[in-house]
Design an enzyme around this catalytic site. Sequence first.
Site, PDB file in Angstrom:
ATOM      1  N   SER A  14      40.541  38.208  50.947  1.00  9.75           N
ATOM      2  CA  SER A  14      41.194  37.189  50.293  1.00  9.75           C
ATOM      3  C   SER A  14      42.803  37.592  50.347  1.00  9.75           C
ATOM      4  O   SER A  14      43.254  38.509  50.436  1.00  9.75           O
ATOM      5  CB  SER A  14      40.811  37.218  48.842  1.00  9.75           C
ATOM      6  OG  SER A  14      41.345  37.988  48.091  1.00  9.75           O
ATOM      7  N   LYS A  15      43.572  36.322  50.569  1.00 13.47           N
ATOM      8  CA  LYS A  15      44.823  36.263  50.465  1.00 13.47           C
ATOM      9  C   LYS A  15      45.320  36.691  49.310  1.00 13.47           C
ATOM     10  O   LYS A  15      46.325  37.542  49.402  1.00 13.47           O
ATOM     11  CB  LYS A  15      45.015  34.780  50.682  1.00 13.47           C
ATOM     12  CG  LYS A  15      46.577  34.399  51.826  1.00 13.47           C
ATOM     13  CD  LYS A  15      46.609  32.822  51.962  1.00 13.47           C
ATOM     14  CE  LYS A  15      48.097  32.762  51.865  1.00 13.47           C
ATOM     15  NZ  LYS A  15      48.266  31.130  51.750  1.00 13.47           N
ATOM     16  N   ARG A  16      44.748  36.368  48.218  1.00  8.88           N
ATOM     17  CA  ARG A  16      45.345  36.548  47.055  1.00  8.88           C
ATOM     18  C   ARG A  16      45.356  38.287  46.866  1.00  8.88           C
ATOM     19  O   ARG A  16      46.340  38.772  46.217  1.00  8.88           O
ATOM     20  CB  ARG A  16      44.425  36.049  46.069  1.00  8.88           C
ATOM     21  CG  ARG A  16      44.907  35.948  44.520  1.00  8.88           C
ATOM     22  CD  ARG A  16      44.415  34.945  43.666  1.00  8.88           C
ATOM     23  NE  ARG A  16      43.216  35.118  43.786  1.00  8.88           N
ATOM     24  CZ  ARG A  16      42.258  36.012  42.860  1.00  8.88           C
ATOM     25  NH1 ARG A  16      42.811  36.547  41.975  1.00  8.88           N
ATOM     26  NH2 ARG A  16      41.260  36.081  42.869  1.00  8.88           N
TER      27      ARG A  16
ATOM     28  N   GLY B 242      45.847  40.235  49.204  1.00  6.99           N
ATOM     29  CA  GLY B 242      46.713  40.715  50.126  1.00  6.99           C
ATOM     30  C   GLY B 242      45.726  41.737  51.185  1.00  6.99           C
ATOM     31  O   GLY B 242      46.621  42.788  51.787  1.00  6.99           O
TER      32      GLY B 242
END
Length: 483
Positions: A254-256, A258
């Site tokens: 996930s982008k969140r 990182g």
Amino acid sequence: MAKEVRTRFAPSPTGYLHVGGLRTALYGWLFSRKHGGKFILRIEDTDQQRFVDGAVDLIYRSMAETGLTYDEGPDIGGNYGPYIQSERREIYKEYADKLVEAGGAYYCFCDKDTLDAKRKIAEDKGEAYRYDRTCMNIPLEEARKRIAAGESYVVRQRIPDEGEAYFDDLIFGHISVDVAELEDGILLKSDGLPTYNFANVVDDHLMEISHIIRGTEYLSSTPKYNLIYRAFGWDVPEYLHLPPVMKNEKQKLSKRHGDASFEDFLQKGYLKEAIVNYIALLGWSPGTNQEIFTMEELYKAFDVSGISRSPAIFDVQKLTWMNEEYIRNMDVDAFIERARPYFAEAIDPDQFDMHVLCAALRPRISTLCDIPEKIAFLAKMPDYDIELFRHKKMKTDPVMAADCLNACKAVLETVEDWRIDPIHDALSALAQERGQKPGQLFYCLRIGITGTAVTPGGAMEAAYLIGKEETLRRLDESLSKLA
Ligand code: GLU
């Protein structure tokens, strides 16, 4: 393979390069290079709502950084352009009209309110909504008149009334669905822009893409795309759908957190070469134990038979191991150049012997981000506690340290040629003279001039790097602490 191999990477400009996307790009690149073919970059920006400023530049930059050179693309041109979908509007319109003529699509004039109302009725009944084909039988002449009169319309795919829609995937084999399960989806929207479902088919055909390599999220819609190819009478390409890259069995990257994009890992101090090498092995196996590959070795070894059907799990530890290998084995000058900004966070690299520093440092770091902390002692001796000198196994303590440091200072003052060997010889002779274990002496000296018991390299390297004057100054500082 008779036809020229042409593969493409077709990212949407979302503002970051997902690890899964990078792997798709890499496999397309490897496949084309392996077969002496062409690799094409196409920007899929028809979904203007998702458009992010600067995202296209980021794609160019990431492609350059990863070494995924393309033969045709928006910024370098080619014979099949434009390579940006928003610049191909006229082409999609032309082909949508052609598809209508060929019987593979029809004009639809149903407005949003009518469709919403129908959807609501279906949903209230607990049924899945599907377009009811109201406009399918409008005679073509009549439809054209309505369009000429300015009526708003979309173009819908005309799914055949019966039979199977299918394709053969080089990884997943034969995939087939009953057309009864498919909807007459929109191909061209009322604003004249195509949906992905149409644009990808038109572009891949016109750009003569021989092998379509993309994620499995498109596996279920590909039978529908093949109906379009057939309605046009076009040859269908070969397909390779790649399983997703996951964080673990259940979670996506996930982008969140990182851990999803190429940029995330660059920022964490991983080398681009290590990232690309690691990603090559995410879901593909060369069938040997080799793990470290140059790009050339990779494309020579690359083979579709080694691609797995199951999701790949991203193993950060493995990537970190690979990064350490790359850091240790990289040409030292190239490493210094690459790592310069990280050194510069702690020291002025021009003031130090970087070759000696790197020899000591490289075996002890996992990522470039480890550098500043590991070399901070060079810039400034931290304010340490003299209890650090007390080491049970070493049999050292602050009292002995004071004695050692005094002796070291006297000897180091006499060293004219401030290089590691002369420093080493002088200190070894001192230890012998004092009848002391060299380890004890070096242990005390290291703390006395760096303020820490752990440094990359030993006391001699530290003394050499810090320089004579500063070494003697630090010894004075430590001696006054010990007094
Ligand atoms: N633009 C699509 C995406 O970014 C690519 C689909 C394809 O490769 O056909 O997911």
